[in-house]
Design a protein around this motif. Structure first.
Motif, mmCIF file in Angstrom:
data_model
loop_
_atom_site.group_PDB
_atom_site.id
_atom_site.type_symbol
_atom_site.label_atom_id
_atom_site.label_comp_id
_atom_site.label_asym_id
_atom_site.label_seq_id
_atom_site.Cartn_x
_atom_site.Cartn_y
_atom_site.Cartn_z
ATOM 1 N N UNK B 294 39.809 48.817 41.659
ATOM 2 C CA UNK B 294 40.118 47.381 41.648
ATOM 3 C C UNK B 294 39.778 46.751 42.989
ATOM 4 N N UNK B 295 40.051 47.485 44.069
ATOM 5 C CA UNK B 295 39.789 46.931 45.403
ATOM 6 C C UNK B 295 38.304 46.640 45.573
ATOM 7 N N UNK B 296 37.468 47.622 45.237
ATOM 8 C CA UNK B 296 36.021 47.414 45.395
ATOM 9 C C UNK B 296 35.557 46.284 44.486
ATOM 10 N N UNK B 297 36.117 46.269 43.278
ATOM 11 C CA UNK B 297 35.719 45.246 42.321
ATOM 12 C C UNK B 297 36.095 43.860 42.830
ATOM 13 N N UNK B 298 37.278 43.779 43.440
ATOM 14 C CA UNK B 298 37.712 42.487 43.991
ATOM 15 C C UNK B 298 36.770 42.044 45.096
ATOM 16 N N UNK B 299 36.367 43.025 45.920
ATOM 17 C CA UNK B 299 35.421 42.717 47.002
ATOM 18 C C UNK B 299 34.156 42.106 46.412
ATOM 19 N N UNK B 300 33.655 42.758 45.361
ATOM 20 C CA UNK B 300 32.438 42.259 44.706
ATOM 21 C C UNK B 300 32.666 40.858 44.160
ATOM 22 N N UNK B 301 33.838 40.659 43.529
ATOM 23 C CA UNK B 301 34.112 39.353 42.941
ATOM 24 C C UNK B 301 34.199 38.276 43.997
#
Lengths: 538, 341, 134, 119
Positions: B294-301
């Motif tokens: 989720x953390x990496x995904x949030x970064x991407x978002x």
């Protein structure tokens, strides 16, 4: 053993004689089909002989086979010495030439004068096989000239096309200069070592201690070796189209006959790479006088840098091209760059098991690249030859007429880019292994950058020939013999990948028995053995 | 064993798992970006629109009709799309996540060739099967981005792998008993040892730089904002998706989403050590894994929401600046420190 | 003090090297194709002369050099040994013969190409013969 | 379960898995796909934002225009150098690069000899 050595000696004379008898035959026989059959038979015999030789070599535990021309013993007479690397590359080159001849039987429909074409092409094969099998530095020069003159003639084969003439003159002028330089190099070597035999040179260059400046250039072993290797490297980087000496390749490719292009990229440039390997690893190895003051290391470093530059420049220029064969010429340059990158990992700081991986990758990639390239050229040739066009824009969609060409191009593109599970991937995998385990990850980055850039170039052929719809109505020519060529090569590149554990193990044995210290020792010992037999067991 | 392999590649971590993960990823990205831009995002299907991407996929695949055009090679496009998806799914066998794991020396190269070469080629070939000048333009844009992204991604991923190998060869205390015989330079090895490297300041610097480079390049690989030049969703006509419809569009979307989520998975394992500091198959481990994802995904978002689209030449130079050069810097730090250690 | 023989030999070698350099320059940088061919023949002739000189085995005592002729029609072993001392090395001459023959073939081919190029391009200036580029 | 082996066998195993998955998924998609994809005349045209395909002279971009952005925008400087300085087609321009490489080789030889003379 004796019979095996006679077979080795018979290949080049056979090819040369049958090449020169074609102009004589042309006085009596005018039929094209005869020459097709004649040349094909000769090259098939050469292929059979070289594969038989290699089989004997494996049988004898990779002990080099020596043939003495005229019965003269090695340091005096000319010898052919076939070790594992020689034998494998000779087999490979005669296979490529056989495919080129087979393709020529189809291609000859489109050319007028078939007799000169076959004379020159057989001459080219003579030169290639001679350069690969020879164990004599001066015989290498002679064979190089045989190769070069045939190559100039073939480059200028379409004498009515200005571009062919221009390409041939650019190639021939610098080529003539370059071979003369190699002549000077052999003379310098002879003046210092008093011998022209490769195995003898190997022994003397390893044993000789520098005697200072006693003879200044003539007589002093160190300075002579240094000067000779400088000239030789320049010459054979020209022949193998390494970066600053690569300019002739795209020009020649853009106008030469199609089977000749296949022979060029599959065999001629590989011959150049082979000679560089022979000089840097057998004749002047890590323990020879060349290692003085790090000269060998610094030369290898420069070859490494030029290899990277060659890969990048070749693949960048691929993106720009309009002519299909010119694009393939630049792709050859980029692959030659990759070959030089692994070739030059023989510096003294690099452990020998890494070097073994690198050289295995080198030989493996030679085979992969060569077969993939021949596959590509014959598929593109099938599409482009009937129309007489070489411009990618004018060829667009034409391979929809020839399904076999589409399959061939697809397989060749995958092979040359190096997709899993094609053979091209496995040789690149070995390259990455060698680069990373040598402690230089940046080389691996350079390799992947070259692969990425060149994949754009290959996609261009893909895009031009296969994807666009066929708009112009165009007459379809009968494929004839091209179907078996393309399908056999397509299967071959796939098998090279699927059986790569066996293939890479086999090539590793070959490298171990030819370029690694053990193999070099064997090369020298069989020379000594022949010498002893002559002098009566002393 | 072969049967297990066949089932595993279909279920976990095979097609079903990665598709589900990719639907979640798409939902999260859409929802997250919408939230940041004060919009609603997907809402209709499932709780808070969770099943929306899945339903989109099913509708496209099964219900929607495919429009064929005169010059297209639909069967070939489908084949390339499926080839891309199966390349990604089979690369998942290299992760420690998979019950049947393949680990070998230098196996990350296999991963790079599957994900970095095979997938872009599949995408480009898929789009080129549709004859349309706008599609060709989109494909060439994608290729010019791949040109930079591929070396950057490779270099970035090489950083933790070199570090892990160096740690294990220099300090055997990191080498726990069970793992000592494992192949070096492999994704598996890196994922179990990299956690301890974060405590070393030099390695941590290199890892952070490398991670940033890899995230940027994943952003570009997945054609998300600001690198959505090839896709050009808003302009519609000049993207690689222009001619896709029905099942073909479904396959392309799935390929694209699966690529994004599997890249993030690999980043988590190779850079962040997967469930580190916990073990696999423990509750904490699974939770940590999810948190990292989720953390990496949030970064991407966040990156996606913050930037507008670049023009092609801007995008390429931004990539060179923020992805290729940092990646090379990271690897240089690692090689220098390994050399002097 | 340096003896006359060595001095002359050095001058000879130096002039050959200079000759090689100049002809190399000519082949590579002269724009006219005819001049390039001339330079190329000079270059290969200089190379041949180098080879011939190598055969004279310069580090032997110069006083011993005599015409390498075998007077006895049925030579004994001593005769042959004596002969080997004064004779030049025959191998470089064989090399030069080979090189000359090959050089002839290459030069003829180049002259033919130049003629044909002149027919098509109307010039022998290489700066204007550049259809193949990029 | 862990299969540890050399990278070559690993990649062959993976490519076999890939082949299996490709075939399987391809069949699944073919089965799931709606059968009635009969297309009307309208749908046989290209999507050009509402324009009729007759506005195009060719239904695809020529390959020479495919990498226009790369050649003339992104790597403009590199290509300008490569084409205008290096690959000009003139032998005299090539000669500079070729002789430079020869001179490097000779220079290295002289340096190596010079060091051995000094030491």
């Amino acid at each position: 053993m004796n019979f095996a050595s006679n077979v080795v000696g018979a290949i080049t004379p056979l090819l040369a004689i049958s090449s020169f008898s074609i102009p004589l035959l042309s006085l009596f026989i005018k039929n094209k089909k005869f020459y097709n059959a004649y040349a094909l038979t000769i090259s098939a015999i050469a292929l059979a002989m070289s594969s038989w030789t290699f089989a004997r070599l494996i049988e004898g535990g990779y002990k080099p086979i020596v043939y003495k021309f005229g019965g003269w013993p090695p340091p005096v007479g000319i010898v052919y010495e076939v070790d594992a690397l020689n034998g494998l590359l000779g087999l490979y080159a005669s296979l490529v030439m056989f495919i080129a001849f087979l393709f020529s039987t189809w291609y000859s429909k489109f050319i007028d004068d078939v007799t000169w074409y076959y004379t020159l092409l057989l001459g080219l094969e003579t030169g290639i096989i001679g350069c690969i099998y020879t164990g004599d530095v001066f015989n290498l020069f002679v064979m190089l000239e045989v190769l070069s003159i045939s190559a100039y003639g073939l480059a200028a084969f379409f004498t009515r096309r200005p571009t062919a003439l221009e390409a041939a003159f650019k190639y021939a002028f610098i080529g003539a200069l370059v071979t003369t330089l190699y002549f000077i190099a052999t003379v310098i070597l002879y003046s210092a070592y008093g011998t022209l035999n490769m195995a003898d040179l190997l022994g003397k260059s390893t044993l000789a201690s520098s005697s200072g400046f006693s003879g200044w250039l003539f007589g002093d072993v160190t300075s002579a070796s240094l000067a000779a290797i400088a000239f030789t490297l320049w010459v054979f980087t020209f022949k193998s189209a390494l970066f600053p000496n690569h300019f002739w390749v795209p020009d020649v490719y853009s106008a030469a006959p199609v089977p000749v292009i296949a022979a060029f990229s599959g065999a001629v440039e590989i011959t150049g790479v082979y000679v560089v390997v022979r000089f840097m690893y057998t004749l002047f190895g890590a323990e020879s006088v060349l290692a003085l003051n790090g000269y060998r290391d610094s030369i290898l470093l420069i070859l490494l840098i030029l290899g990277i530059a060659s890969g990048i420049v070749g693949s960048l220029m691929m993106i720009l091209q309009k002519n299909a064969y010119r694009l393939l010429g630049y792709s050859t340059i980029s692959h030659i760059g990759l070959l030089y990158m692994v070739l030059s990992l023989g510096m003294s700081s690099i452990p020998s098991d890494v070097l073994k991986t690198a050289l295995t990758a080198l030989v493996y990639h030679i085979v992969n690249f060569g077969l993939g390239k021949v596959l590509m050229i014959s598929s593109v040739g099938l599409v482009s030859t009937p129309t007489g066009e070489r411009d990618l824009d004018k060829l667009s969609g034409l391979s929809r007429l020839y399904p076999i060409a589409s399959i061939g191009i697809t397989m060749a593109v995958f092979q040359l880019i190096g997709l899993i599970p094609f053979g091209g991937f496995y040789s690149k995998l070995l390259m990455y292994q060698a680069f990373i385990s040598s402690g230089q990850p940046m080389l691996a980055v350079a390799l992947i950058a070259i692969s990425a850039i060149s994949s754009l170039g290959y996609l261009k052929i893909f895009y031009a020939l296969i994807f666009p719809p066929l708009l112009r109505s165009s007459v379809k020519e009968r494929e004839g013999v091209v179907i078996p060529i393309v399908s056999a090569l397509a299967v071959a590149v796939l098998l090279l990948g699927l059986f790569s554990p066996a293939v890479s193990k086999f090539i590793e044995t070959v490298v171990e028995n030819s370029l690694m210290p053990k193999g070099v020792k064997m090369y020298y010992e069989s020379f000594i053995e022949v010498l002893r037999n002559y002098t009566g067991g002393g | 064993m072969i049967i297990e392999l066949m089932i595993s590649t279909l279920v976990f971590p095979g097609v079903l798992f990665i598709s589900a993960l990719s639907f979640f990823t798409e939902w999260y990205l859409r929802k997250g970006v919408a939230h940041m831009q004060s919009r609603m995002g997907p809402t209709y299907v499932g709780p808070i629109g969770l099943l929306q991407p899945f339903m989109d996929f099913v509708k496209l695949l099964v219900v929607k009709e495919e429009t064929k055009q005169k010059y297209s090679l639909t069967w070939l496009a489908e084949l390339f799309g499926v080839l891309g998806i199966s390349a990604i799914v089979s690369s998942l066998l290299l992760l420690p996540l998979s019950p049947i794991r393949i680990a070998a020396d230098y196996d990350f190269l296999i991963y790079i060739y599957l994900l970095g070469v095979m997938v872009p080629i599949a995408m480009v070939a898929m789009s080129l099967c549709m004859s349309n000048p706008f599609v060709s333009v989109g494909a060439s844009r994608l290729l010019s981005i791949v040109l930079i992204v591929e070396p950057a991604f490779f270099t970035g991923m090489l950083t933790p792998i070199l570090i892990a190998t160096h740690i294990s060869s220099s300090a055997p205390m990191f080498c726990e008993e069970a793992y000592c015989k494992l192949p070096l330079y492999s994704i598996f090895y890196s994922s179990i040892t990299i956690g301890s490297a974060w405590s070393n300041p030099i390695y941590a610097t290199a890892l952070i730089i490398g991670l940033a480079a890899v995230v940027v390049s994943v952003q570009a690989k997945a054609m998300l904002n600001p690198f959505n030049i090839p896709e050009a969703e808003q302009e519609l006509i000049a993207g690689i998706k222009t001619e896709f419809s029905g099942p073909l569009l479904a396959i392309f979307n799935l390929l694209h989403n699966v690529e994004l989520s599997s890249s993030i998975l690999f980043i988590i394992y190779v850079f962040l050590g997967g469930p580190y500091p916990f073990r696999h198959l423990s509750i904490q481990g699974v939770l940590v894994l999810m948190a990292k994802y989720i953390a990496i995904l949030t970064l991407v978002a966040v990156v996606r929401a913050l930037f507008g689209r670049f023009r092609v030449e801007q995008g390429v130079w931004i990539l060179v600046k923020y992805s290729l050069i940092p990646a090379i810097a990271a690897i240089t730090i690692v090689s220098l420190s390994n050399f002097y250690a | 003090m340096i003896d006359v023989f060595t001095f002359l030999f050095t001058i000879c070698m130096l002039s050959i090297v200079v000759n090689l350099g100049i002809s190399l320059y000519g082949v590579l940088y002269k724009p006219s194709l005819i001049k390039k061919i001339i330079s190329l023949t000079i270059f290969s002739d200089s190379a041949n002369i180098t080879a011939i000189i190598i055969g004279y085995v310069r580090w032997r005592n110069p006083g011993e050099i005599a015409p390498p002729v075998l007077l006895n029609p049925n030579p004994t072993l001593e005769d042959i040994e004596e002969f080997a001392k004064v004779a030049v090395d025959p191998l470089p001459q064989a090399l030069v013969l080979t090189a000359i023959v090959i050089g002839l073939a290459v030069t003829l081919f180049l002259v033919f190409l130049t003629l044909q190029i002149y027919r098509f391009y109307g010039t022998t200036d290489v700066r204007r013969i550049a259809k193949l580029k990029g | 379960m862990l299969i540890a082996s050399d990278p070559i066998s690993a990649s062959i195993l993976i490519s076999l898995v890939m082949l299996y998955l490709t075939l399987l998924l391809y069949i699944v998609i073919r089965v799931l796909k709606p059968k009635h994809s009969e297309s009307s005349d309208e749908s046989r045209e290209m999507y050009l934002g509402g324009e009729h395909p007759s506005i195009l002279s060719k239904p695809h971009v020529l390959q020479s225009g495919l990498y226009w952005a790369i050649v003339f925008r992104d790597f403009k400087k590199a290509y300008r150098g490569l084409v205008e300085k290096m690959h000009t087609g003139r032998v005299i321009d090539w000669a500079y690069y070729m002789t430079a490489w020869l001179l490097i080789l000779l220079l290295l030889a002289i340096i190596a000899l010079g060091i051995s003379a000094l030491v």
